[in-house]
Design an enzyme around this catalytic site. Structure first.
Site, PDB file in Angstrom:
ATOM      1  N   TRP A 210     -57.896  15.252  23.976  1.00  0.00           N
ATOM      2  CA  TRP A 210     -59.186  14.874  24.563  1.00  0.00           C
ATOM      3  C   TRP A 210     -59.580  15.749  25.747  1.00  0.00           C
ATOM      4  CZ3 TRP A 210     -57.977  14.024  29.524  1.00  0.00           C
ATOM      5  CH2 TRP A 210     -56.678  13.607  29.808  1.00  0.00           C
ATOM      6  N   ASN A 211     -58.625  16.470  26.346  1.00  0.00           N
ATOM      7  CA  ASN A 211     -58.945  17.082  27.647  1.00  0.00           C
ATOM      8  C   ASN A 211     -59.868  18.290  27.548  1.00  0.00           C
ATOM      9  OD1 ASN A 211     -56.890  18.606  26.505  1.00  0.00           O
ATOM     10  ND2 ASN A 211     -55.934  19.100  28.464  1.00  0.00           N
TER      11      ASN A 211
ATOM     12  N   ARG B   5     -60.514  26.853  19.186  1.00  0.00           N
ATOM     13  CA  ARG B   5     -59.374  27.773  19.246  1.00  0.00           C
ATOM     14  C   ARG B   5     -58.561  27.735  17.947  1.00  0.00           C
ATOM     15  NH1 ARG B   5     -55.715  27.317  24.628  1.00  0.00           N
ATOM     16  NH2 ARG B   5     -54.454  25.870  23.431  1.00  0.00           N
TER      17      ARG B   5
ATOM     18  N   LYS C 233     -58.612  16.544  13.071  1.00  0.00           N
ATOM     19  CA  LYS C 233     -58.448  15.167  13.571  1.00  0.00           C
ATOM     20  C   LYS C 233     -58.584  15.251  15.094  1.00  0.00           C
ATOM     21  CE  LYS C 233     -56.058  12.532  15.400  1.00  0.00           C
ATOM     22  NZ  LYS C 233     -56.551  11.898  16.657  1.00  0.00           N
TER      23      LYS C 233
ATOM     24  N   GLY D  41     -51.278  19.003  22.049  1.00  0.00           N
ATOM     25  CA  GLY D  41     -51.137  17.686  22.651  1.00  0.00           C
ATOM     26  C   GLY D  41     -49.827  17.597  23.404  1.00  0.00           C
TER      27      GLY D  41
ATOM     28  N   LEU E 271     -48.062  22.533  23.400  1.00  0.00           N
ATOM     29  CA  LEU E 271     -47.612  21.248  23.963  1.00  0.00           C
ATOM     30  C   LEU E 271     -47.759  21.209  25.482  1.00  0.00           C
ATOM     31  CD1 LEU E 271     -44.506  20.907  21.593  1.00  0.00           C
ATOM     32  CD2 LEU E 271     -46.863  20.160  21.215  1.00  0.00           C
TER      33      LEU E 271
ATOM     34  N   ARG F  37     -59.118  22.407  37.810  1.00  0.00           N
ATOM     35  CA  ARG F  37     -59.863  22.536  36.564  1.00  0.00           C
ATOM     36  C   ARG F  37     -59.579  21.303  35.718  1.00  0.00           C
ATOM     37  NH1 ARG F  37     -58.456  26.682  32.301  1.00  0.00           N
ATOM     38  NH2 ARG F  37     -60.362  27.006  31.116  1.00  0.00           N
TER      39      ARG F  37
ATOM     40  N   CYS G  36     -53.111  21.392  30.421  1.00  0.00           N
ATOM     41  CA  CYS G  36     -51.719  21.756  30.167  1.00  0.00           C
ATOM     42  C   CYS G  36     -51.306  22.908  31.078  1.00  0.00           C
ATOM     43  CB  CYS G  36     -51.542  22.143  28.708  1.00  0.00           C
ATOM     44  SG  CYS G  36     -52.710  23.405  28.187  1.00  0.00           S
TER      45      CYS G  36
END
Ligand code: NAP
Length: 489
Positions: A161-162, A170, A185, A239, A262, A289, A295
């Site tokens: 979601w971020n 990407r 998804k 994720g 990840l 940011r 991540c």
């Protein structure tokens, strides 16, 4: 300034159904789930809640479209991407508003995400026509070694979601360029941006079935049957490391090719010889940011003792002066965190550090609702045993510790299962090279707080992932190398 009218218009024109075989439709079971605005805690709209049955339909559509899509001339695939880049750029304002509504970041940050996300389509439109093979005389001279690169086949793309536009682009960009079909998804919290993106790709001429989108509130049960289905040839996931491990284990069943982007735990290192103003500018980007929900966020600050006070004072000044509020209001710099769980996790990490002896320089206390706000926070004397130093924060909190010995600092910086990114500020070239070579991360920013660039390979070492996205290697994740041995008499 409120954007109420535009908000309604943007929500109204965004599709809310599953995209399967070129048609937006309701979930087979007729179920929907609510999409929330994290700045207010209110529901924006309902979106189709896909099931395993819907996901298998999407795989059927992707599988049916695969051979004709692979045979589509590279130039045509490139031009679809280029048109989509153009449309994304022209519609920056409405897409940015949608991102802000469902994800929370400021409009300025959402506009920057549209520019970044669109750039993957431009980059991969250029790569689509440069997929190369190879031809060599074998060492014995009796034959030829011929290499060709072919699309891997239908892909499942799972995104967080971020970064709700750029994480899908990407993956979709190189998949389209390579000639793969796909099922996207998106995250449950940000399905709307993905659906708007799918509409734009259709408008740009993407044939039916090449991109299918399944929104769902049950990610495991919906994606699991696809991962065990022989028609699926590739899984690309962005994720958490925790979910990545589950997906890698599931992928073992059919020896599915995987790309994994990840979690991170990036160190931000300021050496004694650094340009402190530049380091503070870089820290503001690397830390703030996405409201710290990135991540590649700077997760731990290591400051040389000689410059620690000056850097901390300047960072605290900048952080405490940031405008916090609903991202749709112009001028706001720090929006809400994605949900109550994330806000409470950040608060718990800060409380834990304070209990262990850390000092709050600014922030440190969650705002009461509505919305999930947490203020920009700077903490000093953060012990290495605290959760803040060990876990991915995903919030606007800068934990600071100091060092005097470079080797000790390096050991501490590398003492994590993550290996995504690190940042170094120094004016000493030897030190910069030494640290870049010894930091165990897939990316290193030297005197730079922003490493993301569609033209560069993005990805991590250790438990931060497998594979790279973007750059000239990004397309390889979606291609098989086939070797043909040609006998020559
Ligand atoms: P997450 O919980 O791992 O979710 C990511 C995606 O996986 C979402 O679409 C989620 O669906 C889905 N998912 C969750 N459980 C699943 C399962 N059992 N099977 C299949 N799919 C499943 O991560 P997040 O909280 O959305 O995102 C934050 C994490 O992403 C952070 O750790 C961050 O570091 C990482 N990230 C990494 C990169 C990178 O490039 N390295 C970039 C951005 C973010 P639901 O939304 O329905 O749960």
């Amino acid at each position: 300034m409120s954007n109420t009218i535009t908000e309604a218009a943007v929500l109204n024109k965004t599709e809310k159904g599953l995209l399967i075989g070129g048609r937006f439709r309701a979930a087979a079971a007729g179920r929907t789930f609510a999409v929330e605005n994290p700045a207010t805690g209110t529901t924006l709209c309902e979106v189709a809640d896909g099931s395993a049955e819907d996901a298998l339909d999407a795989l059927g559509a992707a599988s049916a479209a695969q051979s004709s899509w692979a045979a589509t001339p590279p130039r045509e695939r490139a031009e679809i991407l280029r048109r989509a880049y153009q449309l994304l750029t022209e519609r920056t304002e409405e897409i940015a508003l949608l991102i802000t509504l469902e994800m929370g970041k400021s409009l300025a940050e959402s506009r920057a995400e549209v520019a970044y996300g669109a750039e993957f389509f431009r980059w991969f439109s250029e790569e689509a026509v440069r997929i190369r093979g190879d031809w060599t005389v074998n060492p014995g001279g009796s034959g030829r070694i011929v290499l060709m690169r072919q699309p891997v086949g239908p892909c499942l793309l799972i995104t967080p979601w971020n970064v709700p536009l750029a994480m899908p682009t990407r993956k979709i960009g190189p998949a389209i360029a390579a000639g793969c079909t796909m099922i996207l998804k998106p995250a449950e919290q940000t399905p709307l941006t993905a659906l708007m993106l799918a509409g734009i790709l259709a408008e740009a001429g993407l044939p039916d079935g090449v991109l299918n989108v399944v929104t769902t509130s049950s990610p495991g049960p919906v994606t699991e049957p696809l991962i065990h289905d022989e028609r699926l040839r590739k899984l690309s996931f962005t994720g958490s490391t925790e979910v990545g491990r589950i997906l890698i284990a599931s992928s073992a069943d059919k020896v599915l090719r995987t790309s994994m982007e990840l979690g991170g735990n990036g160190p931000f290192i300021v050496c004694a010889d650094a340009d402190i103003d530049a380091a503070v500018d870089g820290a503001m980007i690397a830390k703030m940011r996405n409201i710290g929900q990135a991540c590649i966020a700077a997760n731990r600050f290591y400051l040389h003792a000689d410059v620690a006070e000056e850097f901390t004072d300047k960072l605290t000044d900048r952080m405490s002066g940031m405008a916090v509020g609903s991202g749709v209001d112009e001028g706001v710099e720090v929006g809400p965190l994605i949900d109550a769980g994330q806000r409470d996790k950040v608060a718990a990490l800060v409380d834990d550090a304070v209990r262990r002896g850390a000092h709050i320089r600014t922030g440190g206390k969650a705002a009461s609702g509505p919305g999930y706000f947490y203020p920009p926070t700077v903490l000093t004397d953060v012990p290495s045993s605290s959760r803040l130093a060990r876990e991915e924060i995903f919030g606007p909190v800068a934990p600071i510790s100091t060092f005097t010995d470079e080797q000790e600092m390096l050991r501490a910086a590398n003492d994590t299962e993550s290996g995504l990114v690190s940042y170094v500020y120094t004016r000493d070239l030897d030190r910069a090279i030494r640290l870049a070579e010894n930091l165990e991360t897939g990316m290193v920013g030297i005197n730079q707080g922003l490493v993301s660039n569609p033209a560069a390979p993005f990805g991590g070492m250790k438990q931060s992932g497998l594979g790279r996205e973007g750059g000239s290697v990004g397309i390889d994740e979606y291609l098989e190398v086939k070797y043909v041995a040609v006998g020559v008499a």
